[in-house]
Design a protein around this motif. Structure first.
Motif, PDB file in Angstrom:
ATOM      1  N   MET A   1       0.838  -1.186   0.000  1.00 48.85           N
ATOM      2  CA  MET A   1       0.000   0.000   0.000  1.00 48.85           C
ATOM      3  C   MET A   1       0.884   1.250   0.000  1.00 48.85           C
ATOM      4  SD  MET A   1      -2.775   1.208   2.830  1.00 48.85           S
ATOM      5  CE  MET A   1      -1.931   2.309   3.916  1.00 48.85           C
ATOM      6  N   SER A   2       0.606   2.137  -0.889  1.00 50.58           N
ATOM      7  CA  SER A   2       1.335   3.396  -0.958  1.00 50.58           C
ATOM      8  C   SER A   2       0.761   4.389   0.044  1.00 50.58           C
ATOM      9  CB  SER A   2       1.233   3.972  -2.374  1.00 50.58           C
ATOM     10  OG  SER A   2       1.773   5.268  -2.396  1.00 50.58           O
ATOM     11  N   LEU A   3       1.607   5.148   0.668  1.00 52.51           N
ATOM     12  CA  LEU A   3       1.159   6.159   1.620  1.00 52.51           C
ATOM     13  C   LEU A   3       0.909   7.504   0.957  1.00 52.51           C
ATOM     14  CD1 LEU A   3       3.529   5.328   4.593  1.00 52.51           C
ATOM     15  CD2 LEU A   3       1.127   4.711   4.340  1.00 52.51           C
ATOM     16  N   ALA A   4       1.280   7.614  -0.325  1.00 47.65           N
ATOM     17  CA  ALA A   4       1.089   8.863  -1.053  1.00 47.65           C
ATOM     18  C   ALA A   4      -0.396   9.154  -1.234  1.00 47.65           C
ATOM     19  CB  ALA A   4       1.779   8.789  -2.411  1.00 47.65           C
ATOM     20  N   LEU A   5      -0.743  10.411  -1.143  1.00 52.05           N
ATOM     21  CA  LEU A   5      -2.127  10.827  -1.305  1.00 52.05           C
ATOM     22  C   LEU A   5      -2.406  11.143  -2.765  1.00 52.05           C
ATOM     23  CD1 LEU A   5      -1.284  11.679   1.737  1.00 52.05           C
ATOM     24  CD2 LEU A   5      -3.427  12.914   1.653  1.00 52.05           C
ATOM     25  N   ALA A   6      -3.550  10.700  -3.249  1.00 51.36           N
ATOM     26  CA  ALA A   6      -4.013  11.025  -4.597  1.00 51.36           C
ATOM     27  C   ALA A   6      -4.739  12.368  -4.541  1.00 51.36           C
ATOM     28  CB  ALA A   6      -4.949   9.932  -5.099  1.00 51.36           C
TER      29      ALA A   6
ATOM     30  N   ILE B   1       4.528  23.212  -3.416  1.00 53.11           N
ATOM     31  CA  ILE B   1       3.640  23.008  -2.271  1.00 53.11           C
ATOM     32  C   ILE B   1       3.200  21.544  -2.225  1.00 53.11           C
ATOM     33  CG2 ILE B   1       1.363  23.571  -1.303  1.00 53.11           C
ATOM     34  CD1 ILE B   1       3.117  25.903  -0.881  1.00 53.11           C
ATOM     35  N   ALA B   2       2.810  21.002  -3.370  1.00 55.42           N
ATOM     36  CA  ALA B   2       2.330  19.612  -3.427  1.00 55.42           C
ATOM     37  C   ALA B   2       3.401  18.645  -2.957  1.00 55.42           C
ATOM     38  CB  ALA B   2       1.888  19.272  -4.847  1.00 55.42           C
ATOM     39  N   GLU B   3       4.621  18.879  -3.358  1.00 51.34           N
ATOM     40  CA  GLU B   3       5.737  18.014  -2.960  1.00 51.34           C
ATOM     41  C   GLU B   3       5.937  18.035  -1.442  1.00 51.34           C
ATOM     42  OE1 GLU B   3      10.393  18.573  -3.731  1.00 51.34           O
ATOM     43  OE2 GLU B   3       9.193  18.486  -5.573  1.00 51.34           O
ATOM     44  N   ASP B   4       5.939  19.230  -0.865  1.00 47.73           N
ATOM     45  CA  ASP B   4       6.155  19.377   0.570  1.00 47.73           C
ATOM     46  C   ASP B   4       4.996  18.808   1.385  1.00 47.73           C
ATOM     47  OD1 ASP B   4       8.544  20.628  -0.012  1.00 47.73           O
ATOM     48  OD2 ASP B   4       7.779  22.657   0.328  1.00 47.73           O
ATOM     49  N   VAL B   5       3.772  19.100   0.959  1.00 46.38           N
ATOM     50  CA  VAL B   5       2.598  18.631   1.694  1.00 46.38           C
ATOM     51  C   VAL B   5       2.475  17.114   1.574  1.00 46.38           C
ATOM     52  CG1 VAL B   5       0.078  18.766   1.858  1.00 46.38           C
ATOM     53  CG2 VAL B   5       1.413  20.845   1.510  1.00 46.38           C
ATOM     54  N   GLN B   6       2.791  16.585   0.404  1.00 48.84           N
ATOM     55  CA  GLN B   6       2.749  15.131   0.210  1.00 48.84           C
ATOM     56  C   GLN B   6       3.707  14.445   1.185  1.00 48.84           C
ATOM     57  OE1 GLN B   6       1.266  12.093  -0.694  1.00 48.84           O
ATOM     58  NE2 GLN B   6       0.979  13.019  -2.706  1.00 48.84           N
ATOM     59  N   ARG B   7       4.918  14.960   1.285  1.00 47.90           N
ATOM     60  CA  ARG B   7       5.920  14.378   2.173  1.00 47.90           C
ATOM     61  C   ARG B   7       5.456  14.454   3.633  1.00 47.90           C
ATOM     62  NH1 ARG B   7       9.918  17.761   1.502  1.00 47.90           N
ATOM     63  NH2 ARG B   7      10.217  17.049  -0.607  1.00 47.90           N
ATOM     64  N   PHE B   8       4.921  15.606   4.029  1.00 47.10           N
ATOM     65  CA  PHE B   8       4.465  15.815   5.400  1.00 47.10           C
ATOM     66  C   PHE B   8       3.300  14.879   5.751  1.00 47.10           C
ATOM     67  CE2 PHE B   8       1.702  18.203   8.392  1.00 47.10           C
ATOM     68  CZ  PHE B   8       2.575  18.323   9.460  1.00 47.10           C
TER      69      PHE B   8
ATOM     70  N   GLY C   1       4.189  11.121   5.788  1.00 48.83           N
ATOM     71  CA  GLY C   1       4.911  10.794   7.017  1.00 48.83           C
ATOM     72  C   GLY C   1       3.970  10.635   8.194  1.00 48.83           C
ATOM     73  N   LEU C   2       2.994  11.538   8.296  1.00 48.59           N
ATOM     74  CA  LEU C   2       2.009  11.430   9.377  1.00 48.59           C
ATOM     75  C   LEU C   2       1.098  10.223   9.172  1.00 48.59           C
ATOM     76  CD1 LEU C   2       0.953  15.147   9.960  1.00 48.59           C
ATOM     77  CD2 LEU C   2       2.499  13.735  11.337  1.00 48.59           C
ATOM     78  N   ARG C   3       0.811   9.927   7.934  1.00 49.54           N
ATOM     79  CA  ARG C   3      -0.027   8.752   7.627  1.00 49.54           C
ATOM     80  C   ARG C   3       0.698   7.471   8.033  1.00 49.54           C
ATOM     81  NH1 ARG C   3      -2.594   7.291   1.712  1.00 49.54           N
ATOM     82  NH2 ARG C   3      -4.086   5.785   2.510  1.00 49.54           N
ATOM     83  N   ALA C   4       1.997   7.410   7.814  1.00 50.75           N
ATOM     84  CA  ALA C   4       2.781   6.229   8.189  1.00 50.75           C
ATOM     85  C   ALA C   4       2.759   6.022   9.692  1.00 50.75           C
ATOM     86  CB  ALA C   4       4.226   6.382   7.696  1.00 50.75           C
ATOM     87  N   ARG C   5       2.643   7.096  10.450  1.00 49.21           N
ATOM     88  CA  ARG C   5       2.629   7.011  11.907  1.00 49.21           C
ATOM     89  C   ARG C   5       1.210   6.981  12.463  1.00 49.21           C
ATOM     90  NH1 ARG C   5       6.600  11.475  13.969  1.00 49.21           N
ATOM     91  NH2 ARG C   5       6.172  10.433  15.945  1.00 49.21           N
TER      92      ARG C   5
END
Length: 95
Positions: free
Chosen positions: A1-6, A74-81, A84-88
């Motif tokens: 499962m990918s943690l990236a948001l669509a 913005i999309a790159e930074d928010v995606q990473r943030f 990361g929170l989704r993984a935790r």
């Protein structure tokens, strides 16, 4: 499962997770069951738009307009943030 948001994913804070004022150290923290993450101004700006209704693409557009910044950056930074929170388990998404 990918943690990236669509683009159509709608992030939300699950039950038991909330943003609170840290009276001891000052500032705001993302508080979850037996864990906490200190937030800076950027984290606060992102999480203030996480309401379970606004899609990821809408959050990006709003932040880009508010801060007059390129949507791609913005999309790159928010995606990473958020990933990361989704993984935790601080953030969940609905489609």
């Amino acid at each position: 499962m990918s943690l990236a948001l669509a683009p159509d994913d709608r992030p939300y804070l699950p039950r038991g997770v909330r943003v609170v004022e840290d009276r001891v150290r000052g500032g705001r923290v993302l508080l979850g069951p037996e864990k906490a993450v200190a937030l800076d101004a950027i984290g606060e700006a992102i999480l203030s738009r996480v309401d379970g209704e606004t899609p990821f693409a809408g959050i990006i557009a709003d932040l880009a307009a508010t801060y007059a910044a390129p949507e791609a950056r913005i999309a790159e930074d928010v995606q990473r943030f958020l990933a990361g929170l989704r993984a935790r388990m601080f953030v969940m998404v609905t489609s």
